[in-house]
Design a protein around this motif. Structure first.
Motif, PDB file in Angstrom:
ATOM      1  N   THR A 145     -14.518  -2.166 -20.444  1.00 19.05           N
ATOM      2  CA  THR A 145     -13.434  -3.141 -20.455  1.00 19.05           C
ATOM      3  C   THR A 145     -12.428  -2.694 -21.497  1.00 19.05           C
ATOM      4  O   THR A 145     -12.813  -2.385 -22.625  1.00 19.05           O
ATOM      5  CB  THR A 145     -13.972  -4.538 -20.840  1.00 19.05           C
ATOM      6  OG1 THR A 145     -14.808  -5.007 -19.802  1.00 19.05           O
ATOM      7  CG2 THR A 145     -12.836  -5.536 -21.026  1.00 19.05           C
ATOM      8  N   VAL A 147      -8.740  -3.848 -23.104  1.00 20.21           N
ATOM      9  CA  VAL A 147      -7.518  -4.655 -23.245  1.00 20.21           C
ATOM     10  C   VAL A 147      -6.883  -4.292 -24.583  1.00 20.21           C
ATOM     11  O   VAL A 147      -7.589  -4.008 -25.536  1.00 20.21           O
ATOM     12  CB  VAL A 147      -7.791  -6.181 -23.153  1.00 20.21           C
ATOM     13  CG1 VAL A 147      -8.369  -6.555 -21.808  1.00 20.21           C
ATOM     14  CG2 VAL A 147      -8.698  -6.668 -24.271  1.00 20.21           C
ATOM     15  N   HIS A 202     -12.449  -1.793 -16.011  1.00 26.57           N
ATOM     16  CA  HIS A 202     -11.963  -3.174 -15.966  1.00 26.57           C
ATOM     17  C   HIS A 202     -10.845  -3.262 -17.001  1.00 26.57           C
ATOM     18  O   HIS A 202     -11.114  -3.257 -18.209  1.00 26.57           O
ATOM     19  CB  HIS A 202     -13.167  -4.065 -16.331  1.00 26.57           C
ATOM     20  CG  HIS A 202     -12.949  -5.536 -16.303  1.00 26.57           C
ATOM     21  ND1 HIS A 202     -12.579  -6.234 -15.172  1.00 26.57           N
ATOM     22  CD2 HIS A 202     -13.100  -6.478 -17.267  1.00 26.57           C
ATOM     23  CE1 HIS A 202     -12.520  -7.532 -15.455  1.00 26.57           C
ATOM     24  NE2 HIS A 202     -12.825  -7.709 -16.717  1.00 26.57           N
ATOM     25  N   PRO A 236      -8.980  -7.790 -15.791  1.00 31.08           N
ATOM     26  CA  PRO A 236      -9.420  -8.938 -16.586  1.00 31.08           C
ATOM     27  C   PRO A 236      -8.355 -10.043 -16.550  1.00 31.08           C
ATOM     28  O   PRO A 236      -7.191  -9.785 -16.847  1.00 31.08           O
ATOM     29  CB  PRO A 236      -9.537  -8.391 -18.010  1.00 31.08           C
ATOM     30  CG  PRO A 236      -9.191  -6.934 -17.947  1.00 31.08           C
ATOM     31  CD  PRO A 236      -8.517  -6.675 -16.636  1.00 31.08           C
ATOM     32  N   THR A 238      -7.460 -12.218 -18.504  1.00 33.10           N
ATOM     33  CA  THR A 238      -7.050 -12.814 -19.780  1.00 33.10           C
ATOM     34  C   THR A 238      -5.527 -12.916 -19.771  1.00 33.10           C
ATOM     35  O   THR A 238      -4.891 -12.692 -18.730  1.00 33.10           O
ATOM     36  CB  THR A 238      -7.557 -11.992 -20.989  1.00 33.10           C
ATOM     37  OG1 THR A 238      -7.241 -10.626 -20.757  1.00 33.10           O
ATOM     38  CG2 THR A 238      -9.042 -12.140 -21.167  1.00 33.10           C
ATOM     39  N   THR A 276     -11.053 -11.178 -12.841  1.00 30.57           N
ATOM     40  CA  THR A 276     -11.740 -12.332 -13.421  1.00 30.57           C
ATOM     41  C   THR A 276     -10.649 -13.344 -13.752  1.00 30.57           C
ATOM     42  O   THR A 276      -9.455 -13.057 -13.567  1.00 30.57           O
ATOM     43  CB  THR A 276     -12.511 -11.943 -14.696  1.00 30.57           C
ATOM     44  OG1 THR A 276     -11.578 -11.504 -15.688  1.00 30.57           O
ATOM     45  CG2 THR A 276     -13.525 -10.835 -14.417  1.00 30.57           C
ATOM     46  N   THR A 278      -9.675 -16.502 -16.829  1.00 28.23           N
ATOM     47  CA  THR A 278     -10.099 -17.100 -18.104  1.00 28.23           C
ATOM     48  C   THR A 278      -9.250 -18.332 -18.420  1.00 28.23           C
ATOM     49  O   THR A 278      -8.212 -18.568 -17.788  1.00 28.23           O
ATOM     50  CB  THR A 278      -9.915 -16.103 -19.275  1.00 28.23           C
ATOM     51  OG1 THR A 278      -8.509 -15.810 -19.424  1.00 28.23           O
ATOM     52  CG2 THR A 278     -10.664 -14.794 -19.039  1.00 28.23           C
ATOM     53  N   GLU A 309     -15.401 -14.184 -11.455  1.00 26.91           N
ATOM     54  CA  GLU A 309     -16.011 -15.069 -12.454  1.00 26.91           C
ATOM     55  C   GLU A 309     -14.923 -15.799 -13.214  1.00 26.91           C
ATOM     56  O   GLU A 309     -13.781 -15.331 -13.292  1.00 26.91           O
ATOM     57  CB  GLU A 309     -16.854 -14.260 -13.457  1.00 26.91           C
ATOM     58  CG  GLU A 309     -16.002 -13.433 -14.405  1.00 26.91           C
ATOM     59  CD  GLU A 309     -16.759 -12.401 -15.242  1.00 26.91           C
ATOM     60  OE1 GLU A 309     -17.925 -12.109 -14.952  1.00 26.91           O
ATOM     61  OE2 GLU A 309     -16.144 -11.863 -16.181  1.00 26.91           O
ATOM     62  N   VAL A 311     -14.118 -17.396 -17.033  1.00 28.47           N
ATOM     63  CA  VAL A 311     -14.598 -17.272 -18.414  1.00 28.47           C
ATOM     64  C   VAL A 311     -13.841 -18.220 -19.349  1.00 28.47           C
ATOM     65  O   VAL A 311     -12.684 -17.958 -19.696  1.00 28.47           O
ATOM     66  CB  VAL A 311     -14.404 -15.828 -18.937  1.00 28.47           C
ATOM     67  CG1 VAL A 311     -15.099 -15.657 -20.290  1.00 28.47           C
ATOM     68  CG2 VAL A 311     -14.885 -14.790 -17.945  1.00 28.47           C
ATOM     69  N   LEU A 313     -12.806 -19.259 -22.800  1.00 33.14           N
ATOM     70  CA  LEU A 313     -12.777 -18.616 -24.120  1.00 33.14           C
ATOM     71  C   LEU A 313     -12.383 -19.675 -25.148  1.00 33.14           C
ATOM     72  O   LEU A 313     -11.243 -20.140 -25.173  1.00 33.14           O
ATOM     73  CB  LEU A 313     -11.757 -17.469 -24.116  1.00 33.14           C
ATOM     74  CG  LEU A 313     -12.012 -16.334 -23.112  1.00 33.14           C
ATOM     75  CD1 LEU A 313     -10.804 -15.407 -23.010  1.00 33.14           C
ATOM     76  CD2 LEU A 313     -13.265 -15.546 -23.471  1.00 33.14           C
ATOM     77  N   LYS A 360     -18.006 -16.019 -28.374  1.00 30.99           N
ATOM     78  CA  LYS A 360     -17.304 -17.234 -28.808  1.00 30.99           C
ATOM     79  C   LYS A 360     -18.271 -18.327 -29.250  1.00 30.99           C
ATOM     80  O   LYS A 360     -17.962 -19.102 -30.146  1.00 30.99           O
ATOM     81  CB  LYS A 360     -16.431 -17.803 -27.674  1.00 30.99           C
ATOM     82  CG  LYS A 360     -15.526 -16.802 -26.986  1.00 30.99           C
ATOM     83  CD  LYS A 360     -14.424 -16.253 -27.873  1.00 30.99           C
ATOM     84  CE  LYS A 360     -13.466 -15.395 -27.043  1.00 30.99           C
ATOM     85  NZ  LYS A 360     -12.844 -14.310 -27.785  1.00 30.99           N
ATOM     86  N   GLU A 384     -16.453  -5.139 -30.711  1.00 29.36           N
ATOM     87  CA  GLU A 384     -15.649  -6.335 -30.490  1.00 29.36           C
ATOM     88  C   GLU A 384     -14.599  -6.417 -31.589  1.00 29.36           C
ATOM     89  O   GLU A 384     -14.933  -6.353 -32.765  1.00 29.36           O
ATOM     90  CB  GLU A 384     -16.549  -7.592 -30.523  1.00 29.36           C
ATOM     91  CG  GLU A 384     -16.009  -8.778 -29.734  1.00 29.36           C
ATOM     92  CD  GLU A 384     -14.772  -9.397 -30.334  1.00 29.36           C
ATOM     93  OE1 GLU A 384     -13.856  -9.756 -29.588  1.00 29.36           O
ATOM     94  OE2 GLU A 384     -14.699  -9.502 -31.565  1.00 29.36           O
ATOM     95  N   ILE A 386     -11.338  -8.504 -31.056  1.00 34.33           N
ATOM     96  CA  ILE A 386     -10.397  -9.623 -30.933  1.00 34.33           C
ATOM     97  C   ILE A 386     -10.903 -10.847 -31.697  1.00 34.33           C
ATOM     98  O   ILE A 386     -10.206 -11.430 -32.536  1.00 34.33           O
ATOM     99  CB  ILE A 386     -10.169  -9.966 -29.441  1.00 34.33           C
ATOM    100  CG1 ILE A 386      -9.577  -8.760 -28.706  1.00 34.33           C
ATOM    101  CG2 ILE A 386      -9.263 -11.184 -29.293  1.00 34.33           C
ATOM    102  CD1 ILE A 386      -9.524  -8.898 -27.190  1.00 34.33           C
ATOM    103  N   THR A 387     -12.144 -11.207 -31.436  1.00 35.82           N
ATOM    104  CA  THR A 387     -12.716 -12.400 -32.054  1.00 35.82           C
ATOM    105  C   THR A 387     -13.050 -12.138 -33.520  1.00 35.82           C
ATOM    106  O   THR A 387     -12.833 -12.996 -34.383  1.00 35.82           O
ATOM    107  CB  THR A 387     -13.967 -12.825 -31.260  1.00 35.82           C
ATOM    108  OG1 THR A 387     -13.541 -13.083 -29.920  1.00 35.82           O
ATOM    109  CG2 THR A 387     -14.610 -14.062 -31.826  1.00 35.82           C
TER     110      THR A 387
END
Ligand SMILES: C[S@@+](CC[C@H](N)C(=O)[O-])C[C@H]1O[C@@H](n2cnc3c(N)ncnc32)[C@H](O)[C@@H]1O
Ligand SMILES: Nc1c(NC[C@H](O)[C@H](O)[C@H](O)CO)[nH]c(=O)[nH]c1=O
Ligand SMILES: N[C@@H](Cc1ccc(O)cc1)C(=O)O
Ligand code: SF4
Length: 463
Positions: A145, A147, A202, A236, A238, A276, A278, A309, A311, A313, A360, A384, A386-387
C-alpha cells in the motif's frame, strides 16, 4: 435517563447547516435495521446518536445497535476474521495541501536543494521504492500500500512533466523535480518500481489522482488507465475524510470536493480497478455528517460495485493543527467508535467487508470491533507513518502469530486474504509457525517474528 455517555461531537461551535435532527424514532430505525431493511439517512442518524431527541449516548440502546450489527455481520460474511500480509511504503511526506487533521506532511520548501530548514520527513526515489518492495516480497507479503504527500515535483509521467514545465500558470502546485534534494520520479515511475513481480499494488488515492492530472484536461479515466498500465492494481479510498463539503471546508479546504472524490472513484471502477472506501471521523463533524457520508458511499457502490471494504478511520488528534489551534481537544469516544463500526455495517448493505483498524483502535478495542459489525482486521503493514506522526501509539506491525493468537482468543477463525478478498486461506491455529502463503514468494515462513511484532508496538506504546 439511564446511563448516558458523553460524545465528543462539538455542538454549536461550527456553524453547520446539517445537524443530527430527524422525525424518525430510534425504535423504528432499530426495527428496520434488525429486519434488514435498507436504512434512510434519518434512520442512520437515529442509530448513530442512539436517539436524536436525547443528549449523549444511551448505553442500553447502543448495545442494541451493536447486537444488530453483529448479527448482520454473521449473516453477511460469517465468523471468519480476515487480514492481509502487506507493507506500507509511503513515497514522500512533502505536501503543501495543508489539511488541518494531518501531521504526516512537511511543507515542501524544506525539501528543496539548498534549504537551510531541517525536517524529519523523507522522499524516496523509484529505485529506493523498488528495493523496499523487492525485499518485502521475499519475506512473503501479498500487497504493498502506498499513499504519499502531494509533492510539487510529482507528475503523472514525462508527458505531464512537459505540460507542467511549459505552463506559466502559478496555481498548479508544481516545481520542477530538479529543485529538490531527492527526485521522487513520476507517479508512473513509482508504480513501475513498486510493481514487483506478482505483488498487488494498492495506491493512488483520489487526491493523488487529482495531483496527477493538475493543469491538464485529462479525465480521471485517462489517469487511472495510465497508472493501471504501469502496474497499479487497486485504489485506496482515503482522502474521503467526510464527504460533506461544509466539513471539508473546515478540515481540508485545500482538498478536492466530495463530488470530485466520487468522480475519481467512479473512473477507477470504469477502468477495472477495485477500490476501498474510508471515513475519517471524530473531529469537527456531527452524526448527521457521518451518516450522509455513508449514504454517498452506498450510492457509489450501487453504481460501481467495486468497493471491496469500508474502513472507518478514527481521527488521531494529539499532534495535529486542529488540536494545536484549539479547534478540537480530543478524538471520538470509544462509544462513538463502536457505533461508527456498527452503523457502517447496518447502513452499507452493499459493502461486504468492514475493517477494524488496530492502528487506530489498538488490539483490545480493535478486537472488540469484530463483535460490533467488523469482520476484517487490516494487515501486517510493517511500517506506519501517518498515525504515528499524529500521535498514535499502537505500533507499526503485527505478525501472523499475533493475529492468530488474538483472533482465536475471541473464538473466531483467522483467515489470510488477498487485497480483493477473492483468495482466502483458513489458518489452522493448532499448526504453528504462522506465516503468509498467498503472496508471490510466500512459503509459510513467519513475516515478522512474534517478538519483533510485539517489540515494535511496545516501543511506541512506551514513548
Ligand atoms: C495522509 S493522507 C496520504 C495520501 C494523500 N496525501 C491523500 O490525502 O489522499 C491519507 C489519509 O490518512 C488519513 N489521516 C491523516 N491524518 C490522520 C489523522 N490524524 N487521524 C486519522 N487519519 C488520518 C486521512 O484519511 C487521509 O486521507
Ligand atoms: N485501516 C488502516 C489501513 N488499512 C488498509 C489495509 O492495511 C489494506 O491495505 C487494505 O485492507 C487492502 O487490502 N492501512 C493503514 O495503513 N492504516 C489503517 O489505519
Ligand atoms: N493509510 C491510511 C489508511 C488506509 C489505507 C488504504 C486503505 O485501503 C484503507 C485505509 C491511514 O493510515 O490512514
Ligand atoms: S492528508 Fe494528504 S493531502 Fe492532506 S496534508 Fe496530509 S498528506 Fe497532504
Amino acid at each position: 435517563m439511564v446511563d448516558a455517555a458523553r460524545t465528543n461531537v462539538p455542538r454549536g461551535e461550527f456553524d453547520f447547516d446539517c445537524v443530527p435532527e430527524t422525525d424518525q424514532s430510534f425504535e423504528n430505525a432499530l426495527a428496520k435495521a434488525s429486519d434488514g431493511e435498507r436504512l434512510t439517512v434519518a434512520d442512520g442518524i437515529e442509530l448513530m446518536t442512539t436517539g436524536s431527541d436525547r443528549e449523549g449516548i444511551d448505553l442500553e440502546r447502543k448495545e442494541a445497535v451493536l447486537e444488530a450489527a453483529d448479527r448482520r455481520r454473521a449473516e453477511m460474511v460469517g465468523d471468519e476474521v480476515t487480514f492481509v500480509a502487506n507493507l506500507n511504503n509511503n513515497v514522500t511526506t512533502a505536501c503543501n495541501t495543508g489539511c488541518l487533521f494531518c501531521n504526516f506532511k512537511d511543507t515542501a520548501q524544506q525539501f528543496e536543494e539548498g534549504s537551510e530548514e531541517t525536517h524529519d520527513g523523507f522522499t524516496k526515489t523509484p529505485a529506493e521504492s523498488r528495493e523496499i518492495v523487492e525485499s518485502a516480497r521475499e519475506t512473503g507479503i501479498y500487497e504493498v500500500t502506498s499513499v504519499s504527500g502531494l509533492h510539487p515535483g510529482l507528475a503523472l509521467d514525462d508527458e505531464h512533466l512537459e505540460i507542467l514545465d511549459a505552463s506559466d500558470r502559478g496555481d498548479l502546485n508544481y516545481k520542477p523535480p530538479a529543485a529538490y534534494e531527492t527526485d521522487p520520479g513520476t507517479y508512473v515511475a513509482q508504480m513501475e518500481a513498486m510493481n514487483v513481480e506478482g505483488i498487488h499494488l494498492h495506491s493512488m488515492t483520489p487526491e493523488e489522482a487529482y495531483h496527477a492530472r493538475r493543469g491538464t484536461d485529462w479525465s480521471y479515466e485517462e489517469v487511472y488507465g495510465r497508472l493501471a498500465d504501469a502496474g497499479l492494481d487497486s485504489v485506496p479510498g482515503t482522502a474521503a475524510e467526510i464527504l460533506v463539503d461544509e466539513v471539508r471546508g473546515v478540515i481540508c479546504p485545500g482538498k478536492i470536493g466530495s463530488d470530485e472524490w466520487v468522480e475519481a472513484m467512479e473512473a477507477a471502477a470504469e477502468v477495472g480497478l477495485d477500490t476501498t472506501a474510508t471515513i475519517m471521523y471524530g473531529h469537527v463533524e456531527n452524526e448527521a455528517h457521518r451518516v450522509m457520508h455513508l449514504k454517498r458511499i452506498r450510492d457509489l457502490q450501487d453504481r460501481t460495485d467495486n468497493i471491496t471494504e469500508f474502513v472507518p478511520l478514527s481521527f488521531v488528534h494529539p499532534n495535529t493543527p486542529l488540536a494545536e489551534r484549539g479547534m478540537i481537544d480530543s478524538g471520538a469516544t470509544t462509544h462513538e467508535d463502536e457505533l461508527m463500526i456498527a452503523v457502517s455495517r447496518l447502513f452499507l448493505d452493499n459493502v461486504e467487508n468492514v475493517q477494524s483498524s488496530w492502528v487506530k483502535y489498538g488490539d483490545e478495542q480493535g478486537l472488540k470491533m469484530l463483535s460490533c459489525g467488523a469482520n476484517d482486521f487490516m494487515g501486517t503493514i510493517l511500517s506506519e507513518e501517518i498515525t504515528k506522526r499524529a500521535g498514535g501509539k499502537f505500533g507499526e506491525a503485527r505478525s501472523f502469530a499475533e493475529y492468530v493468537e488474538m483472533i482465536t482468543a475471541i473464538g473466531r477463525t483467522p483467515v489470510e486474504r488477498s487485497t480483493d478478498y477473492r483468495q482466502t486461506r483458513v489458518i489452522d491455529s493448532a499448526d504453528p509457525p504462522f506465516g503468509p502463503e498467498l503472496g508471490p514468494a510466500a512459503d509459510g515462513t513467519p513475516l515478522v517474528s512474534d517478538t519483533e511484532g510485539r517489540a515494535a508496538s511496545e516501543t511506541v506504546a512506551d514513548d
